[in-house]
Motif scaffolding. Sequence first.
Motif, PDB file in Angstrom:
ATOM      1  N   PHE A  66      -1.253 -11.146 -16.102  1.00 25.94           N
ATOM      2  CA  PHE A  66      -1.824 -10.626 -14.859  1.00 25.94           C
ATOM      3  C   PHE A  66      -0.791 -10.667 -13.734  1.00 25.94           C
ATOM      4  CE2 PHE A  66      -5.521 -12.034 -17.302  1.00 25.94           C
ATOM      5  CZ  PHE A  66      -6.373 -10.946 -17.166  1.00 25.94           C
ATOM      6  N   VAL A  67      -0.001 -11.741 -13.715  1.00 21.86           N
ATOM      7  CA  VAL A  67       1.039 -11.851 -12.693  1.00 21.86           C
ATOM      8  C   VAL A  67       2.114 -10.791 -12.926  1.00 21.86           C
ATOM      9  CG1 VAL A  67       2.811 -13.359 -11.701  1.00 21.86           C
ATOM     10  CG2 VAL A  67       0.586 -14.302 -12.353  1.00 21.86           C
ATOM     11  N   LYS A  68       2.459 -10.545 -14.189  1.00 18.40           N
ATOM     12  CA  LYS A  68       3.465  -9.530 -14.502  1.00 18.40           C
ATOM     13  C   LYS A  68       3.024  -8.139 -14.070  1.00 18.40           C
ATOM     14  CE  LYS A  68       5.907 -11.606 -18.432  1.00 18.40           C
ATOM     15  NZ  LYS A  68       6.212 -11.465 -19.882  1.00 18.40           N
ATOM     16  N   ALA A  69       1.710  -7.909 -14.039  1.00 20.00           N
ATOM     17  CA  ALA A  69       1.209  -6.601 -13.627  1.00 20.00           C
ATOM     18  C   ALA A  69       1.568  -6.294 -12.179  1.00 20.00           C
ATOM     19  CB  ALA A  69      -0.303  -6.537 -13.818  1.00 20.00           C
ATOM     20  N   ALA A  70       1.702  -7.345 -11.357  1.00 15.00           N
ATOM     21  CA  ALA A  70       2.044  -7.156  -9.944  1.00 15.00           C
ATOM     22  C   ALA A  70       3.543  -7.186  -9.697  1.00 15.00           C
ATOM     23  CB  ALA A  70       1.365  -8.236  -9.096  1.00 15.00           C
ATOM     24  N   LYS A  71       4.321  -7.586 -10.696  1.00 11.04           N
ATOM     25  CA  LYS A  71       5.767  -7.731 -10.504  1.00 11.04           C
ATOM     26  C   LYS A  71       6.466  -6.445 -10.087  1.00 11.04           C
ATOM     27  CE  LYS A  71       9.856  -9.667 -12.764  1.00 11.04           C
ATOM     28  NZ  LYS A  71      10.404 -10.265 -14.012  1.00 11.04           N
ATOM     29  N   PRO A  72       6.128  -5.271 -10.654  1.00  9.12           N
ATOM     30  CA  PRO A  72       6.832  -4.044 -10.238  1.00  9.12           C
ATOM     31  C   PRO A  72       6.656  -3.714  -8.755  1.00  9.12           C
ATOM     32  CG  PRO A  72       5.685  -3.695 -12.313  1.00  9.12           C
ATOM     33  CD  PRO A  72       5.230  -5.014 -11.787  1.00  9.12           C
ATOM     34  N   LEU A  73       5.616  -4.246  -8.111  1.00  8.71           N
ATOM     35  CA  LEU A  73       5.356  -3.945  -6.703  1.00  8.71           C
ATOM     36  C   LEU A  73       5.756  -5.088  -5.772  1.00  8.71           C
ATOM     37  CD1 LEU A  73       1.866  -2.210  -7.028  1.00  8.71           C
ATOM     38  CD2 LEU A  73       4.095  -1.133  -6.770  1.00  8.71           C
ATOM     39  N   ARG A  74       6.573  -6.001  -6.267  1.00 12.69           N
ATOM     40  CA  ARG A  74       6.935  -7.157  -5.448  1.00 12.69           C
ATOM     41  C   ARG A  74       7.744  -6.756  -4.212  1.00 12.69           C
ATOM     42  NH1 ARG A  74       9.945  -7.000 -10.026  1.00 12.69           N
ATOM     43  NH2 ARG A  74      12.218  -7.278  -9.931  1.00 12.69           N
ATOM     44  N   TYR A  75       8.601  -5.745  -4.362  1.00 15.55           N
ATOM     45  CA  TYR A  75       9.405  -5.310  -3.214  1.00 15.55           C
ATOM     46  C   TYR A  75       8.539  -4.597  -2.172  1.00 15.55           C
ATOM     47  CZ  TYR A  75      13.344  -6.450  -6.241  1.00 15.55           C
ATOM     48  OH  TYR A  75      14.227  -7.106  -7.050  1.00 15.55           O
ATOM     49  N   LEU A  76       7.547  -3.877  -2.631  1.00 16.65           N
ATOM     50  CA  LEU A  76       6.621  -3.235  -1.701  1.00 16.65           C
ATOM     51  C   LEU A  76       5.827  -4.280  -0.924  1.00 16.65           C
ATOM     52  CD1 LEU A  76       5.216  -0.751  -0.545  1.00 16.65           C
ATOM     53  CD2 LEU A  76       3.669  -0.779  -2.520  1.00 16.65           C
ATOM     54  N   MET A  77       5.392  -5.335  -1.613  1.00 16.56           N
ATOM     55  CA  MET A  77       4.665  -6.404  -0.931  1.00 16.56           C
ATOM     56  C   MET A  77       5.557  -7.123   0.079  1.00 16.56           C
ATOM     57  SD  MET A  77       2.137  -8.060  -3.833  1.00 16.56           S
ATOM     58  CE  MET A  77       3.289  -8.117  -5.198  1.00 16.56           C
ATOM     59  N   LEU A  78       6.829  -7.327  -0.281  1.00 19.42           N
ATOM     60  CA  LEU A  78       7.768  -7.945   0.645  1.00 19.42           C
ATOM     61  C   LEU A  78       7.986  -7.058   1.865  1.00 19.42           C
ATOM     62  CD1 LEU A  78       9.803 -10.184   1.332  1.00 19.42           C
ATOM     63  CD2 LEU A  78      11.508  -8.929  -0.015  1.00 19.42           C
ATOM     64  N   PHE A  79       8.088  -5.750   1.634  1.00 22.37           N
ATOM     65  CA  PHE A  79       8.277  -4.807   2.733  1.00 22.37           C
ATOM     66  C   PHE A  79       7.076  -4.826   3.674  1.00 22.37           C
ATOM     67  CE2 PHE A  79       7.570  -0.495   4.421  1.00 22.37           C
ATOM     68  CZ  PHE A  79       8.741  -0.341   5.160  1.00 22.37           C
ATOM     69  N   ILE A  80       5.868  -4.838   3.119  1.00 23.80           N
ATOM     70  CA  ILE A  80       4.658  -4.885   3.939  1.00 23.80           C
ATOM     71  C   ILE A  80       4.618  -6.162   4.772  1.00 23.80           C
ATOM     72  CG2 ILE A  80       2.137  -5.072   3.830  1.00 23.80           C
ATOM     73  CD1 ILE A  80       2.218  -3.232   1.406  1.00 23.80           C
ATOM     74  N   PHE A  81       4.990  -7.283   4.156  1.00 25.64           N
ATOM     75  CA  PHE A  81       4.980  -8.558   4.877  1.00 25.64           C
ATOM     76  C   PHE A  81       5.955  -8.527   6.054  1.00 25.64           C
ATOM     77  CE2 PHE A  81       6.507 -12.820   5.722  1.00 25.64           C
ATOM     78  CZ  PHE A  81       5.324 -13.557   5.792  1.00 25.64           C
ATOM     79  N   VAL A  82       7.168  -8.056   5.803  1.00 27.39           N
ATOM     80  CA  VAL A  82       8.195  -8.042   6.852  1.00 27.39           C
ATOM     81  C   VAL A  82       7.794  -7.119   7.995  1.00 27.39           C
ATOM     82  CG1 VAL A  82      10.582  -7.415   7.362  1.00 27.39           C
ATOM     83  CG2 VAL A  82      10.049  -8.686   5.274  1.00 27.39           C
ATOM     84  N   VAL A  83       7.320  -5.916   7.667  1.00 26.23           N
ATOM     85  CA  VAL A  83       6.957  -4.942   8.704  1.00 26.23           C
ATOM     86  C   VAL A  83       5.824  -5.461   9.577  1.00 26.23           C
ATOM     87  CG1 VAL A  83       5.952  -2.662   9.097  1.00 26.23           C
ATOM     88  CG2 VAL A  83       7.783  -2.940   7.431  1.00 26.23           C
ATOM     89  N   ARG A 108      -0.054 -14.146  10.114  1.00 24.53           N
ATOM     90  CA  ARG A 108      -1.355 -14.274   9.440  1.00 24.53           C
ATOM     91  C   ARG A 108      -1.774 -12.946   8.830  1.00 24.53           C
ATOM     92  NH1 ARG A 108      -6.805 -13.705  10.772  1.00 24.53           N
ATOM     93  NH2 ARG A 108      -8.194 -15.257   9.808  1.00 24.53           N
ATOM     94  N   LEU A 109      -1.651 -11.870   9.595  1.00 20.78           N
ATOM     95  CA  LEU A 109      -2.026 -10.554   9.080  1.00 20.78           C
ATOM     96  C   LEU A 109      -1.122 -10.137   7.920  1.00 20.78           C
ATOM     97  CD1 LEU A 109      -3.772  -8.025   9.352  1.00 20.78           C
ATOM     98  CD2 LEU A 109      -2.141  -7.156  11.030  1.00 20.78           C
ATOM     99  N   ALA A 110       0.181 -10.442   8.012  1.00 22.74           N
ATOM    100  CA  ALA A 110       1.113 -10.098   6.941  1.00 22.74           C
ATOM    101  C   ALA A 110       0.776 -10.866   5.665  1.00 22.74           C
ATOM    102  CB  ALA A 110       2.537 -10.408   7.386  1.00 22.74           C
ATOM    103  N   ALA A 111       0.471 -12.150   5.803  1.00 23.32           N
ATOM    104  CA  ALA A 111       0.111 -12.958   4.636  1.00 23.32           C
ATOM    105  C   ALA A 111      -1.182 -12.456   4.003  1.00 23.32           C
ATOM    106  CB  ALA A 111      -0.032 -14.424   5.046  1.00 23.32           C
TER     107      ALA A 111
END
Length: 263
Positions: A66-83, A108-111
């Motif tokens: 299940f965790v591996k299913a989200a791995k391809p989008l890890r950079y997108l999640m990082l980008f959303i957090f930073v922005v 808080r909103l980014a997390a």
Amino acid sequence: MNDRLLLGRSIETGSWVHKLDARAKIIGMILYLVVILLSHSWMAMALLAVFSIAVMSSTRISLKYFVKAAKPLRYLMLFIFVVQALTVKEGDAVFSIGSFSLHEGGLRLAAFSVIRMFFLITFTALLTFTTKPAKLNRGLEGILTPFKKLGLSPERITLMISIALRFIPTILDESQIIMKAQASRGADLKELPLKEKGRMLVSLLVPVISSAFRRAQDLVYSMEARGFRMDAPRSRYQRLRWGWADTVFVAMFIIMGVAVALL
């Protein structure tokens, strides 16, 4: 490459979730999306995490998948957090250097955004892990059947989805073959700098897209040769059956949504 691809892959373990009606699981995933959107506090997120882990564990599938299913989008999640952390200026300033500052509300909103996205990807992977593509298509077709009165064709939609899922590993295999052919000619993607990797990936798109169109055309010809006709009446070898376990499964998400809304 296929070992890293988990989209559309079913993992059979014989759990009670595997035996559920595909329609119940699709409805459950829709309700889960609603539950995620209703989660606005850390207590609600904690309750959602416990619920998600409990349901995923009951499938007898290792949580690492299940965790591996989200791995391809890890950079997108990082980008959303930073922005969101940099643009939202709500609450007290946590860190500040000149005009640059991080605020409590932004963090808080980014997390929350990243956690919601992670939960959504990992948990909805349960749908494909526990349901074979054929049953998933029949379940989606069953849910969309009432929309026939609005001119929507469930058969057309499910056919497009099934073909798309079927062609994903084929296209990846084709990409792997082309990359190996380029590497044999001295253009190894792993050894190239970042800028050259970008150029090489662009050059990779042309033969892959061309191959995809060629395969799609061959598929159309083969279906026509076999007399396939869209929206024709068809019988089913296996029929979906709704049982008490399916009702319990959907009720779990409704109860979870009410609990999260009250927190």
